[in-house]
Design an enzyme around this catalytic site. Structure first.
Site, short mmCIF file in Angstrom:
data_model
loop_
_atom_site.label_atom_id
_atom_site.label_comp_id
_atom_site.label_asym_id
_atom_site.label_seq_id
_atom_site.Cartn_x
_atom_site.Cartn_y
_atom_site.Cartn_z
CD GLU A 274 -37.46 -4.27 -0.25
OE1 GLU A 274 -37.90 -4.96 -1.17
OE2 GLU A 274 -36.70 -3.28 -0.43
CG HIS A 309 -36.84 7.23 -0.17
ND1 HIS A 309 -35.70 6.54 0.15
CD2 HIS A 309 -37.40 7.61 1.00
CE1 HIS A 309 -35.57 6.49 1.46
NE2 HIS A 309 -36.59 7.15 2.00
CD GLU A 349 -37.06 0.71 -10.09
OE1 GLU A 349 -36.55 1.07 -9.03
OE2 GLU A 349 -37.80 1.45 -10.77
CD GLU A 362 -39.89 -0.47 -6.74
OE1 GLU A 362 -40.85 -0.60 -5.96
OE2 GLU A 362 -39.41 0.64 -7.03
CG ASN A 364 -41.28 1.17 -10.87
OD1 ASN A 364 -42.15 1.43 -10.05
ND2 ASN A 364 -39.99 1.39 -10.65
CD GLU A 370 -36.57 6.38 -14.13
OE1 GLU A 370 -36.52 5.36 -13.44
OE2 GLU A 370 -37.34 7.35 -13.88
NE ARG A 415 -36.59 11.79 -12.20
CZ ARG A 415 -37.42 10.86 -11.72
NH1 ARG A 415 -38.41 11.21 -10.92
NH2 ARG A 415 -37.25 9.59 -12.03
NE ARG A 595 -18.52 62.08 6.10
CZ ARG A 595 -19.23 62.81 6.97
NH1 ARG A 595 -20.47 62.48 7.23
NH2 ARG A 595 -18.69 63.85 7.56
CG ASP A 596 -19.61 66.92 6.58
OD1 ASP A 596 -20.73 66.62 6.99
OD2 ASP A 596 -18.84 67.68 7.20
CG HIS A 598 -24.08 63.61 0.05
ND1 HIS A 598 -24.80 62.63 0.68
CD2 HIS A 598 -22.88 63.05 -0.24
CE1 HIS A 598 -24.08 61.53 0.77
NE2 HIS A 598 -22.90 61.75 0.23
CD GLN A 599 -23.37 63.91 7.87
OE1 GLN A 599 -22.68 62.93 7.62
NE2 GLN A 599 -23.22 64.62 8.97
CG ASP A 714 -15.12 61.29 22.42
OD1 ASP A 714 -15.68 60.19 22.30
OD2 ASP A 714 -15.34 62.09 23.34
CE LYS A 777 -16.24 65.81 13.59
NZ LYS A 777 -16.63 65.96 12.20
CG HIS A 807 -14.49 69.48 9.07
ND1 HIS A 807 -14.93 69.01 7.86
CD2 HIS A 807 -15.61 69.59 9.86
CE1 HIS A 807 -16.25 68.83 7.90
NE2 HIS A 807 -16.68 69.20 9.11
CG HIS A 809 -20.13 72.39 8.96
ND1 HIS A 809 -21.02 71.60 8.28
CD2 HIS A 809 -19.31 71.53 9.61
CE1 HIS A 809 -20.77 70.32 8.52
NE2 HIS A 809 -19.72 70.26 9.33
CB THR A 944 -22.67 63.30 15.82
OG1 THR A 944 -23.24 64.25 14.92
CG2 THR A 944 -23.54 62.08 15.89
#
Length: 1213
Positions: A274, A309, A349, A362, A364, A370, A415, A595-596, A598-599, A714, A777, A807, A809, A944
Site C-alpha cells: 500500500e 506498527h 480500521e 483493513e 480485523n 484493545e 500495553r 582520609r590519610d 585510614h589510607q 609535587d 608535607k 603534615h 606521619h 607518591t
C-alpha cells in the site's frame, strides 16, 4: 470453604424468594440486562423468554423472516486456541457464563499461567517450534474432539484470522467463536477486504490488487505510485509482517523479512503493498454482527500511538474527532460489515490524514487486543457477546440495539511490554523477580504472566500486562493511568518505560546473593573477618532549626550548626580566611581520620557509610577543627601492586562508590568545617600527567561539590607542576595551600642537598606564586623536633604573615613531640588523627596533642571528652575493616625510617607484601635496598609517585640479589621496572639537582627523554567528545563529574558504571554485609534514600543447578524474593557461550534472546558498516544484525538454529 458454600445456598434461596414475590420471570422481561448466575436462575425456575426479548427490541431492529429464531445451542465446554492474556480473558468470560474451559500449551509454555486458569489443559505441538505449536490445526481439532469441546475461541493472533481453521472447526462439528470462514477469507485477506470495501463504496488506500508474488512486482508497484510504501501481511495483523520502505533499494530485504515474519506468525507469508500515508491517525471501529444480518458499532478507538506498527496506547472514544467524521466512519464500518454478511466481533480500521480525509485499510476479523477500552466505555462484554452470538443469540436478544449503545466517559489502554527502550525497544526475556501492580478505582488489569517468579519467554509476543484506565473524561482517565503506572514495580525484565527504573532493591539482593555464592566483590587482604559489631555513635546535641524563605513565598526549616572555620571562609574569602588563621591564638588542627589515617592503616577502605554515621557528631562537637582531610591523595595498595588514588580509585574500583557523591553527602552533614584535599600538581588525583584543562575542570567541580582547601604538592617539588595545580585551585575559588615535600634532615649539617636554604628558596617561590597557606608535607615522618624548630622557626621569622601548616606521619613514634615543636616555632596548623586511628604510619594522636597543649599558649580549644567519644566510635568501626588491618604485620612504629626514609603508607605496604609472600625475613633487606635505590636515583624526594619508583627499584634489587654497585655497573643490560624507566625519561618531572648521570643514560639506552613540564606538550582534552563517547558506551545520563572521573581513570570508571548498573547502590549497605555478605536468617535495614528503608532478611542459599546457577532466597519488606546467581567456580566446568565484549565495536552480540535464523557472512569476509551479519528471531519479531563497523570477519560463534541469550557473541572482527 464451608462458610462460602453456605453463603452461596443462602443467596440462591433468597434470590428465588425475591423472584417469586416479584412475579417470577416478569422481572427478567422488564430488565433484560439483569442476569443472575445460571445456577441461581435455574434454581428459581427462571427461563429467558426469547420472544419477550425479541419483541422488546423489535422497534429498533427486525429479524428477517427467513431467519426464524433457530434453537439456541448452549456451549458447555470451550477451548481457547491461544495463550497468555487473551486466553485468560476468554476463560474469565466463560466462567461467568458457567462454561467449562480448556487450554492448550506448547512445551515452552508449560509454566505459563493460562494453562492453570482453565478447567483442563493439554500439551500441544510436542517437538515443534514454539509458534508452530499454536498453528497446528489438526492437533487442536483432535484435542477438542477427544475432550468433548463444543466450541473453539481463537483469541487474537496465531490462527484467529485463518479461514481454513474456522472451516476445520465447523467440519469437525465444532463451533468457531468468530466470523464465518467465508467472512474470514474475505475480510482476513486484506486484498479481498479492499475489494469488498470498494464494492461497498468505502474509500481505500492505493495498493496492489492482490498479494505481491515477487520482489520484481513490488518494485514495479513502487515505481508507479511512488515512495514511501508499506508491506503488509495478507493474512494477519498485529504489526507482524509489516515493513515501511522509503527507498527502492530497501525493497528486497524488506520483502524477505516481512515474508518470513508473516509466515512464522500466521502460517502464510503472502504480502500486499500500500501507499504509506505519512503521520496519519489510526482510527478503528468496533463492530458486532449476528447470523441474522444485524450489525451494530460500539464506537471507535484511536490507536495512533504505535511502534514498529504495533499499537502501544489505545483510546476510546478517539479524542478530538469531529462528530460528523465519527458518524461517517461508523456508518461506513457498518455498511461494509453488512455488505459481506459479517458475523461476530470485528474491527474496521481507517487511516485519517492531516486534512480529515480517511481511508479504509483493513478489517480485523477477530477480537482485538484493545477491545478492553470499548468494553469500558460501553459497558458491553465483547467476549461474552461473541460466545452468545455463536450460541445463536441475536443482537436484539442481547440488548444490543444501536440506539441503546452510548459511550460513557473515556478509556485508555497502555500495553506494558517487556522491551528495553535503551536498546531500541528490543524484546527482553527472563524471570520477573519483582511484581507490584497499580490498581484502584477506574483501573482494569488484563494479564497472564504478571507475577513474581513468572518466566517471560523469548518465543512469543512481548506483551506483559494491559493497563486500562476509565474516567469521566479524557483528562481524568489520563490521571488514573498515570497514577497506576507510577504504582507499578516490575523487576527482572526490561519494560517499555522511557524513564529508566532504578530497581535498587532487587539489585542489592543480587549483590548480596553474589557475595554469598562467589565471595567478596573486593579482594580481602587478611584473614581477619569483618567484626559483628554495630559501632556506637555518640549522641549529637539537639540540632536547632531556623525558618528561612525559599524565595517562592514558602519557608523551609534549616538546621543551625555551631560556627566553624568554613563560616569564616564563606564570609571572608580565601585571602581573608588566611589572614584570620594567622591572627588566631592557639594551634589549629586538621583531622586526617577521614582520609590519610585510614589510607595508612586500612588501605583506604573506609566507606562513606561509616564516615556519614559519625559526621553529625563531628560537625557539632569538633566544629573548631581547622579542616577535615577527606579527599584526594595516593597510596600503594596492599592487595595488588598498583599506585592508586586514595579516594578516587579505591572508591570506584574497590568500594564501588562515587567519590563525588561522598564529597557532597559529607558536605551536607558537615557544613561548618572546611574540607581539605591533596592535589598533586598537574596530575590532579590521577596516575599520570593530564592535559591542563582536565586539572582546571576537576578543581572547578571539586569546589562546586563542597571542597574548600587544596593542598597542592609535587613528589619532586618541581615548580612547573606545582604552579599548574595552584592556578587551577585558585581559579576555582579554593584556598591554595602550596606544600613543600620534606625529606632529609635540616638539623644535620652533613646533609647538603635538602638544606634549610633549599626549603627557604622553594618557600619564597611558592609565596610569590600566590599561595594562601604554606604547607610542609613530611610523608615519611622525618621531621624531628629540633629540625621542626629550625625549619618552622626560620620560615615564621622570614614570612610573618603567611599561615604555616605541617603534615607528618608517626612511623618513628616521635610525631607528637615534633608537632609541639612546630607549634612553639610558629606553625598555625598541624595534622592529627583521632586516637584510635593514629600512630604508626598514620598521623599523631589528636587526643595526645590536645592534652599536651592544655594550659599553654597553643591550646587547641577542643574538648578532650568529645575526642574520646569520637575515638571510641572509630575503635569499634575499625574492627569492621579487619580484612585490611595493617597490624597483622605491623605491630609498632620503627625509627629506622630516619635511615631509609620510607613514607608511611608505603612502609605499611612493603611490609605487608613481604609477609604475604612468605618473605618476612627479607623485609629488613628491602628497607636497606630502599635506601640504596634512593641513592642510585640521585637521592630524590620520596612522595607518591616518586616513592613508588624507589620501592620498585628496591624490590627489583632484592629479587635479583643486586647491590647498588652491581646495578650501576650492569645498568645497560638490566631490564628495569617500568616506573624506573618513566622516571628517568622525565614523565613525573625533574628532580632537584637533575637526573643522575651517566646512570640515567645507561638505564634509558637511548629512549626518548622529556624536557620540561610533562603536561605542557599535551593538547587539551575534548571533554564534550568524551561525554558523547560515554553516553554511547553506557547509555545513560552522563554528568560533568562523570566526564572528569573518566578522564582521570577511564577503565576504572567504565567498570564502576557497569557494576552500579548491575548491583545498585551498594554504598547503602552496612559494612560487614558489603564486605562478606549476610548470614542466613540475618535481618538488616537499608536506607536507600530519605524516608525509604528496605527491610531484608536472608532466608536460604540453594544448590547449584545443572548450568552452575544457585537460587538465593530473601524476604524483602515482608515479601518473598529470590535471585539467581552464577556460581563462578561451578561454571568453570560448564560450557557457556562467549559474550560480546562491551565497548568493543568489532565484537557483535545478540541484542536480545532469540533464535538464529540465518548467518549472512563467513569467516574471512570483508564487510561494510551496516551490512547484514545475521538474522535473529525473538517474540515473533525478526531483527537484522548489522555490522557496526567495516572490517574482516575473524570468527563466527553462532550458527543457524542456535538459541542465544542477550549479548551472546555472534561474530568477531
Amino acid at each position: 470453604m464451608l462458610r462460602l458454600r453456605s453463603h452461596f445456598h443462602q443467596l440462591t434461596s433468597l434470590s428465588a424468594n425475591v423472584l417469586a414475590r416479584s412475579g417470577g420471570s416478569s422481572l427478567i422481561k422488564e430488565n433484560p440486562g439483569f442476569l443472575l448466575p445460571s445456577s441461581i436462575r435455574l434454581s428459581a425456575g427462571c427461563r429467558y423468554d426469547r420472544a419477550a426479548s425479541s419483541s422488546s427490541s423489535s422497534s429498533s431492529s427486525s429479524i428477517p423472516a427467513e431467519h426464524q429464531m433457530p434453537e439456541v445451542k448452549r456451549i458447555n465446554k470451550l477451548l481457547v486456541a491461544n495463550r497468555g492474556e487473551i486466553a485468560i480473558r476468554v476463560f474469565r468470560a466463560c466462567t461467568e457464563m458457567g462454561i467449562r474451559t480448556v487450554s492448550i500449551y506448547s512445551e515452552q509454555d508449560s509454566r505459563q499461567m493460562h494453562r492453570l486458569k482453565s478447567d483442563e489443559s493439554y500439551l500441544i505441538g510436542k517437538g515443534l517450534p514454539p509458534v508452530a505449536a499454536y498453528l497446528n490445526i489438526p492437533e487442536i481439532i483432535q484435542i477438542a474432539l477427544e475432550n468433548d469441546v463444543d466450541a473453539i475461541h481463537p483469541g487474537y493472533g496465531f490462527l484467529s484470522e485463518r479461514g481454513d481453521f474456522a472451516q476445520a472447526c465447523i467440519e469437525a462439528g465444532l463451533r468457531f467463536v468468530g466470523p464465518s470462514p467465508n467472512a474470514i477469507y474475505r475480510m482476513g485477506d486484506k486484498v479481498q477486504a479492499r475489494e469488498a470495501a470498494i464494492e461497498a463504496g468505502v474509500q481505500v488506500v492505493p495498493g496492489t490488487p492482490g498479494p505481491v508474488p515477487s520482489i520484481e512486482d513490488a518494485m514495479q508497484f513502487c515505481e508507479q505510485v511512488g515512495m514511501p510504501v508499506i508491506f503488509k501481511a495478507a493474512y494477519g495483523g498485529g504489526g507482524r509482517g509489516m515493513r515501511k520502505v522509503t527507498k527502492l533499494d530497501e525493497i528486497p530485504e524488506a520483502f524477505e523479512r516481512a515474508t518470513s515474519e508473516a509466515q512464522a506468525s500466521f502460517g502464510n507469508g503472502a504480502l500486499f503493498l500500500e501507499k504509506f500515508i505519512e503521520r496519519p491517525r489510526h482510527i478503528e471501529v468496533q463492530i458486532l454482527g449476528d447470523r441474522y444480518g444485524n450489525v451494530v458499532h460500539l464506537y471507535e478507538r484511536d490507536c495512533s500511538v504505535q511502534r514498529r506498527h504495533q499499537k502501544v496506547i489505545e483510546v476510546a472514544p478517539a479524542p478530538n474527532l469531529p462528530t460528523e467524521l465519527r458518524d461517517m466512519m461508523t456508518r461506513d464500518a457498518v455498511k461494509l460489515a453488512k455488505h459481506v454478511g459479517y458475523e461476530n466481533a470485528g474491527t474496521v480500521e481507517f487511516l485519517m490524514d492531516e486534512h480529515g480525509k480517511y481511508f479504509f485499510i483493513e478489517v480485523n476479523a477477530r477480537l482485538q487486543v484493545e477491545h478492553t477500552v470499548t468494553e469500558e466505555i460501553t459497558g458491553i462484554d465483547i467476549v461474552n457477546s461473541q460466545i452468545r452470538i455463536t450460541e445463536g443469540k441475536s443482537l436484539p436478544e442481547l440488548g444490543l440495539s444501536q440506539h441503546h449503545i452510548f459511550p460513557n466517559g473515556c478509556a485508555i489502554q497502555c500495553r506494558m511490554t517487556t522491551e528495553d527502550p535503551a536498546k531500541n525497544f528490543q524484546p527482553d526475556a527472563g524471570r520477573i523477580e519483582v511484581f507490584r501492580s497499580g490498581e484502584g478505582m477506574g483501573i482494569r488489569l488484563d494479564s497472564a504472566s504478571a507475577f513474581a517468579g513468572a518466566i517471560i519467554s523469548p518465543y512469543y509476543d512481548s506483551l506483559l500486562i494491559k493497563v486500562i484506565a476509565h474516567g469521566k473524561d479524557h483528562q481524568k482517565a489520563c490521571a488514573k493511568m498515570e497514577r497506576s503506572l507510577k504504582e507499578f514495580r516490575i523487576r527482572g525484565v526490561k519494560l517499555f518505560k522511557f524513564e529508566p527504573s532504578q530497581n535498587r532493591a532487587q539489585k542489592l539482593l543480587h549483590y548480596m546473593g553474589n557475595v554469598m555464592v562467589n565471595g567478596p566483590s573486593t579482594l580481602l587482604a587478611t584473614t581477619i573477618p569483618s567484626a559483628r559489631i554495630d559501632p556506637f555513635v555518640p549522641p549529637t546535641p539537639y540540632i536547632k532549626h531556623e525558618r528561612v524563605s525559599n524565595g517562592t513565598g514558602h519557608f523551609l526549616h534549616r538546621p543551625v550548626y555551631p560556627k566553624g572555620w568554613r563560616d569564616t571562609l564563606k564570609e571572608e574569602g580565601p585571602e581573608g580566611f588566611a589572614k584570620a588563621v594567622r591572627q588566631h591564638k592557639g594551634l589549629l588542627l586538621m583531622d586526617t581520620t577521614y582520609r590519610d589515617a585510614h589510607q595508612s592503616l586500612l588501605a583506604t577502605r573506609v566507606r562513606t557509610y561509616d564516615l556519614k554515621r559519625i559526621s553529625p557528631f563531628v560537625s557539632h562537637s569538633l566544629n573548631n577543627l581547622f579542616s577535615i582531610e577527606n579527599w584526594g591523595g595516593k597510596q600503594h595498595n596492599i592487595v595488588v601492586k598498583l599506585w592508586i588514588s586514595a579516594t578516587f580509585d579505591v572508591a570506584m574500583r574497590f568500594l564501588h562508590e562515587d567519590p563525588w557523591e561522598r564529597l557532597e553527602e559529607l558536605r551536607k552533614l558537615i557544613p561548618n568545617i572546611p574540607f581539605q584535599m591533596l592535589l598533586r600538581g598537574s596530575n590532579a588525583v590521577g596516575y599520570t600527567t593530564y592535559p591542563d584543562n582536565v586539572v582546571f575542570k576537576f578543581c572547578e567541580l571539586a569546589v562546586k561539590s563542597g571542597m574548600d582547601i587544596f593542598r597542592v604538592f609535587d613528589s619532586l617539588n618541581y615548580m612547573p607542576n606545582l604552579l599548574v595545580g595552584m592556578e587551577a585551585a585558585g581559579k576555582a575559588g579554593g584556598v591554595v595551600e602550596a606544600a613543600i615535600s620534606y625529606t632529609g634532615d635540616v638539623s644535620d649539617p652533613s646533609k647538603k642537598k635538602y638544606s634549610l636554604d633549599y626549603y627557604l628558596g622553594l618557600s619564597e617561590e611558592l609565596i610569590k606564586a600566590g599561595t594562601h597557606i604554606l604547607g610542609i608535607k613530611d610523608m615519611a615522618g622525618l621531621l624531628k623536633p629540633q629540625a621542626a624548630k629550625l625549619l618552622i622557626g626560620t620560615l615564621r621569622e622570614k614570612y610573618p604573615d603567611i599561615p604555616i601548616h605541617v603534615h607528618t606521619h608517626d612511623t618513628a613514634g616521635a610525631s607528637v613531640a615534633s608537632m609541639m615543636a612546630c607549634a612553639e616555632a610558629g606553625a598555625d596548623i598541624v595534622d592529627v588523627a583521632v586516637d584510635s586511628m593514629s600512630g604508626m604510619t598514620s598521623q599523631p594522636s589528636m587526643g595526645a596533642l590536645v592534652a599536651s597543649l592544655e594550659r599553654t599558649p597553643y591550646e587547641t580549644g577542643l574538648d578532650l571528652s568529645k575526642i574520646h567519644s569520637y575515638s571510641a566510635y572509630w575503635e569499634q568501626a575499625r574492627q569492621l575493616y579487619g580484612p585490611f588491618e595493617c597490624t597483622v604485620t605491623m605491630k609498632s612504629g620503627n625509627s629506622d625510617i630516619y635511615e631509609n626514609e620510607i613514607p608511611g603508607g608505603q612502609y605499611t605496604n612493603l611490609q605487608f607484601q613481604a609477609f604475604s609472600l612468605g618473605l618476612a625475613d627479607q623485609f629488613e633487606e628491602v628497607k636497606k635496598m630502599y635506601k640504596e635505590a634512593n641513592l642510585l636515583l640521585g637521592d630524590i624526594i620520596k612522595v607518591t609517585p616518586s616513592s613508588k619508583v624507589v620501592g620498585d627499584l628496591a624490590q627489583f634489587m632484592v629479587q635479583n640479589k643486586l647491590t647498588r654497585e652491581m646495578v650501576e655497573d650492569r645498568a645497560e643490560e638490566l631490564s628495569f621496572p617500568q616506573s624506573v624507566l618513566e622516571f628517568m625519561q622525565g614523565f613525573i618531572g625533574e628532580p632537584p639537582g637533575g637526573f643522575p648521570e651517566p646512570f640515567r643514560s645507561k638505564v634509558l639506552k637511548g629512549a626518548h627523554k622529556i624536557e620540561g613540564r610533562p603536561g605542557s606538550s599535551l593538547d587539551p582534552l575534548d571533554l564534550n567528545a568524551l561525554k558523547e563517547d560515554l553516553i554511547q558506551k553506557h547509555g545513560e545520563p552522563i554528568t560533568e563529574r562523570d566526564v572528569i572521573s573518566a578522564a582521570l581513570y577511564p577503565k576504572v570508571f567504565d567498570e564502576f558504571v557497569e557494576f552500579r548498573k548491575t548491583y545498585g547502590p551498594v554504598d547503602k549497605l552496612e559494612t560487614r554485609t558489603f564486605l562478606q555478605g549476610p548470614d542466613i536468617a540475618q535481618e538488616i535495614n537499608v536506607d536507600i534514600e530519605r524516608g525509604k528503608t528496605l527491610h531484608i532478611k536472608t532466608l536460604a542459599k540453594g544448590d547449584q543447578n545443572k548450568v552452575g546457577v544457585r537460587e538465593v532466597f530473601f524476604e524483602l519488606n515482608g515479601h518473598m524474593r529470590s535471585v539467581f546467581v552464577k556460581d563462578l567456580e561451578a561454571q568453570k566446568e560448564v560450557h557457556i557461550h562467549p559474550k560480546a565484549l562491551k565497548g568493543v565495536k568489532g565484537s557483535v552480540g545478540a541484542p536480545m534472546p532469540g533464535e538464529v535464523l540465518n548467518i549472512r557472512v563467513k569467516e574471512g569476509d570483508e564487510v561494510e558498516k551496516g551490512q547484514p551479519l545475521a538474522i535473529l528471531s525473538a517474540m515473533k519479531m525478526e531483527m537484522v544484525i548489522q555490522a557496526p563497523i567495516s572490517g574482516t570477519i575473524r570468527s563466527i560463534t553462532a550458527k543457524k538454529g542456535m538459541k542465544l541469550e542477550g549479548e551472546d557473541l555472534i561474530t568477531r572482527y
